[in-house]
Design a protein around this motif. Structure first.
Motif, PDB file in Angstrom:
ATOM      1  N   MET A   1       0.843  -1.188   0.000  1.00 23.98           N
ATOM      2  CA  MET A   1       0.000   0.000   0.000  1.00 23.98           C
ATOM      3  C   MET A   1       0.882   1.242   0.000  1.00 23.98           C
ATOM      4  SD  MET A   1      -3.203   0.851   2.341  1.00 23.98           S
ATOM      5  CE  MET A   1      -4.143   2.268   1.947  1.00 23.98           C
ATOM      6  N   ILE A   2       0.499   2.226  -0.784  1.00 23.03           N
ATOM      7  CA  ILE A   2       1.245   3.482  -0.874  1.00 23.03           C
ATOM      8  C   ILE A   2       1.029   4.274   0.406  1.00 23.03           C
ATOM      9  CG2 ILE A   2       1.455   5.683  -2.119  1.00 23.03           C
ATOM     10  CD1 ILE A   2       2.401   3.300  -3.747  1.00 23.03           C
ATOM     11  N   GLN A   3       2.107   4.753   0.985  1.00 27.96           N
ATOM     12  CA  GLN A   3       2.028   5.596   2.175  1.00 27.96           C
ATOM     13  C   GLN A   3       2.092   7.049   1.716  1.00 27.96           C
ATOM     14  OE1 GLN A   3       1.395   4.354   5.015  1.00 27.96           O
ATOM     15  NE2 GLN A   3       1.570   6.135   6.294  1.00 27.96           N
ATOM     16  N   PRO A   4       0.951   7.771   1.704  1.00 26.65           N
ATOM     17  CA  PRO A   4       0.961   9.173   1.251  1.00 26.65           C
ATOM     18  C   PRO A   4       1.862  10.032   2.139  1.00 26.65           C
ATOM     19  CG  PRO A   4      -1.282   8.346   1.494  1.00 26.65           C
ATOM     20  CD  PRO A   4      -0.369   7.327   2.100  1.00 26.65           C
ATOM     21  N   ASP A   5       2.407  11.092   1.557  1.00 23.84           N
ATOM     22  CA  ASP A   5       3.190  12.023   2.372  1.00 23.84           C
ATOM     23  C   ASP A   5       2.396  13.312   2.555  1.00 23.84           C
ATOM     24  OD1 ASP A   5       3.595  13.408  -0.062  1.00 23.84           O
ATOM     25  OD2 ASP A   5       5.515  12.452  -0.377  1.00 23.84           O
ATOM     26  N   ASP A   6       2.954  14.237   3.328  1.00 24.88           N
ATOM     27  CA  ASP A   6       2.242  15.471   3.663  1.00 24.88           C
ATOM     28  C   ASP A   6       2.457  16.580   2.645  1.00 24.88           C
ATOM     29  OD1 ASP A   6       1.316  14.265   5.956  1.00 24.88           O
ATOM     30  OD2 ASP A   6       2.979  14.971   7.191  1.00 24.88           O
ATOM     31  N   ARG A   7       3.313  16.353   1.668  1.00 22.27           N
ATOM     32  CA  ARG A   7       3.595  17.398   0.686  1.00 22.27           C
ATOM     33  C   ARG A   7       2.510  17.447  -0.382  1.00 22.27           C
ATOM     34  NH1 ARG A   7       9.194  16.073  -1.648  1.00 22.27           N
ATOM     35  NH2 ARG A   7       8.293  13.997  -1.684  1.00 22.27           N
ATOM     36  N   ILE A   8       2.341  18.617  -0.969  1.00 22.05           N
ATOM     37  CA  ILE A   8       1.394  18.796  -2.070  1.00 22.05           C
ATOM     38  C   ILE A   8       2.199  18.881  -3.357  1.00 22.05           C
ATOM     39  CG2 ILE A   8      -0.282  20.356  -3.099  1.00 22.05           C
ATOM     40  CD1 ILE A   8      -1.220  21.024  -0.286  1.00 22.05           C
ATOM     41  N   ALA A   9       1.850  18.044  -4.311  1.00 15.93           N
ATOM     42  CA  ALA A   9       2.595  17.970  -5.570  1.00 15.93           C
ATOM     43  C   ALA A   9       2.358  19.209  -6.427  1.00 15.93           C
ATOM     44  CB  ALA A   9       2.187  16.719  -6.339  1.00 15.93           C
ATOM     45  N   GLU A  10       3.394  19.585  -7.142  1.00 15.06           N
ATOM     46  CA  GLU A  10       3.364  20.705  -8.077  1.00 15.06           C
ATOM     47  C   GLU A  10       3.385  20.149  -9.507  1.00 15.06           C
ATOM     48  OE1 GLU A  10       3.220  23.930  -7.175  1.00 15.06           O
ATOM     49  OE2 GLU A  10       3.240  23.397  -5.053  1.00 15.06           O
ATOM     50  N   PRO A  11       2.897  20.916 -10.471  1.00 16.97           N
ATOM     51  CA  PRO A  11       2.947  20.462 -11.861  1.00 16.97           C
ATOM     52  C   PRO A  11       4.368  20.047 -12.270  1.00 16.97           C
ATOM     53  CG  PRO A  11       1.581  22.405 -11.711  1.00 16.97           C
ATOM     54  CD  PRO A  11       2.222  22.220 -10.355  1.00 16.97           C
ATOM     55  N   GLY A  12       4.456  18.923 -12.960  1.00 22.68           N
ATOM     56  CA  GLY A  12       5.735  18.400 -13.407  1.00 22.68           C
ATOM     57  C   GLY A  12       6.298  17.315 -12.510  1.00 22.68           C
ATOM     58  N   GLN A  13       5.855  17.236 -11.267  1.00 19.63           N
ATOM     59  CA  GLN A  13       6.358  16.215 -10.362  1.00 19.63           C
ATOM     60  C   GLN A  13       5.710  14.871 -10.676  1.00 19.63           C
ATOM     61  OE1 GLN A  13       5.511  18.135  -6.540  1.00 19.63           O
ATOM     62  NE2 GLN A  13       7.713  18.447  -6.276  1.00 19.63           N
ATOM     63  N   ILE A  14       6.414  13.788 -10.345  1.00 24.62           N
ATOM     64  CA  ILE A  14       5.928  12.430 -10.558  1.00 24.62           C
ATOM     65  C   ILE A  14       5.380  11.916  -9.229  1.00 24.62           C
ATOM     66  CG2 ILE A  14       6.515  10.087 -11.308  1.00 24.62           C
ATOM     67  CD1 ILE A  14       6.863  12.208 -13.501  1.00 24.62           C
ATOM     68  N   VAL A  15       4.160  11.366  -9.286  1.00 23.49           N
ATOM     69  CA  VAL A  15       3.535  10.821  -8.084  1.00 23.49           C
ATOM     70  C   VAL A  15       3.138   9.375  -8.329  1.00 23.49           C
ATOM     71  CG1 VAL A  15       2.676  13.066  -7.301  1.00 23.49           C
ATOM     72  CG2 VAL A  15       1.216  11.633  -8.735  1.00 23.49           C
ATOM     73  N   THR A  62      -4.459  13.492  -0.307  1.00 24.28           N
ATOM     74  CA  THR A  62      -4.228  12.499   0.747  1.00 24.28           C
ATOM     75  C   THR A  62      -3.972  11.098   0.206  1.00 24.28           C
ATOM     76  OG1 THR A  62      -6.616  12.139   0.915  1.00 24.28           O
ATOM     77  CG2 THR A  62      -5.633  13.764   2.418  1.00 24.28           C
ATOM     78  N   ASN A  63      -3.970  10.926  -1.124  1.00 20.75           N
ATOM     79  CA  ASN A  63      -3.866   9.576  -1.696  1.00 20.75           C
ATOM     80  C   ASN A  63      -2.644   9.323  -2.565  1.00 20.75           C
ATOM     81  OD1 ASN A  63      -6.262   8.855  -0.475  1.00 20.75           O
ATOM     82  ND2 ASN A  63      -7.502   9.414  -2.238  1.00 20.75           N
ATOM     83  N   TYR A  64      -1.687  10.224  -2.623  1.00 25.05           N
ATOM     84  CA  TYR A  64      -0.508   9.994  -3.463  1.00 25.05           C
ATOM     85  C   TYR A  64       0.782  10.267  -2.704  1.00 25.05           C
ATOM     86  CZ  TYR A  64      -0.476  15.092  -4.072  1.00 25.05           C
ATOM     87  OH  TYR A  64      -0.460  16.449  -3.851  1.00 25.05           O
ATOM     88  N   ARG A  65       1.867   9.806  -3.284  1.00 22.79           N
ATOM     89  CA  ARG A  65       3.204  10.058  -2.750  1.00 22.79           C
ATOM     90  C   ARG A  65       4.041  10.619  -3.890  1.00 22.79           C
ATOM     91  NH1 ARG A  65       5.703   9.711   1.056  1.00 22.79           N
ATOM     92  NH2 ARG A  65       6.633   8.300   2.471  1.00 22.79           N
ATOM     93  N   ILE A  66       4.765  11.708  -3.619  1.00 28.57           N
ATOM     94  CA  ILE A  66       5.669  12.283  -4.597  1.00 28.57           C
ATOM     95  C   ILE A  66       6.907  11.404  -4.657  1.00 28.57           C
ATOM     96  CG2 ILE A  66       7.063  14.297  -5.213  1.00 28.57           C
ATOM     97  CD1 ILE A  66       5.016  15.991  -3.573  1.00 28.57           C
ATOM     98  N   ILE A  67       7.269  10.959  -5.854  1.00 25.12           N
ATOM     99  CA  ILE A  67       8.449  10.096  -5.978  1.00 25.12           C
ATOM    100  C   ILE A  67       9.568  10.740  -6.776  1.00 25.12           C
ATOM    101  CG2 ILE A  67       7.190   7.941  -5.626  1.00 25.12           C
ATOM    102  CD1 ILE A  67       7.278   7.531  -8.668  1.00 25.12           C
ATOM    103  N   GLU A  68       9.273  11.831  -7.475  1.00 30.57           N
ATOM    104  CA  GLU A  68      10.313  12.513  -8.256  1.00 30.57           C
ATOM    105  C   GLU A  68       9.960  13.973  -8.383  1.00 30.57           C
ATOM    106  OE1 GLU A  68      11.798  12.293 -12.806  1.00 30.57           O
ATOM    107  OE2 GLU A  68      11.525  10.377 -11.787  1.00 30.57           O
ATOM    108  N   GLU A  69      10.948  14.795  -8.131  1.00 29.96           N
ATOM    109  CA  GLU A  69      10.733  16.245  -8.212  1.00 29.96           C
ATOM    110  C   GLU A  69      10.827  16.668  -9.606  1.00 29.96           C
ATOM    111  OE1 GLU A  69      10.002  18.125  -5.470  1.00 29.96           O
ATOM    112  OE2 GLU A  69      10.167  16.341  -4.274  1.00 29.96           O
TER     113      GLU A  69
END
Length: 69
Positions: A1-15, A62-69
């Motif tokens: 299961m994906i553990q979401p993080d507290d950051r909010i993704a910006e356009p261009g980031q990979i989630v 609340t449902n994704y994790r950023i994996i690449e900036e």
């Protein structure tokens, strides 16, 4: 299961996120959404094999994790 993080993704980031026991990866695209992001899934090599109806989807913060900036 994906553990979401507290950051909010910006356009261009990979989630990454899960839906129906399938893990998806995509690039966040610009939108006016405040509680979610729109994710372009076309970066996935196996998108055609998954049989997902669309190549873009909305994912709550609340449902994704950023994996690449």
């Amino acid at each position: 299961m994906i553990q979401p993080d507290d950051r909010i993704a910006e356009p261009g980031q990979i989630v990454t996120f899960e839906r129906n026991d399938i893990t998806f990866t995509g690039r966040v695209i610009p939108s006016q959404c405040q509680q979610s992001v729109i994710v372009d899934l076309t970066i996935m090599d196996n998108l055609n094999e998954i049989d997902f109806e669309y190549d873009r989807t909305v994912v709550a913060h609340t449902n994704y994790r950023i994996i690449e900036e």
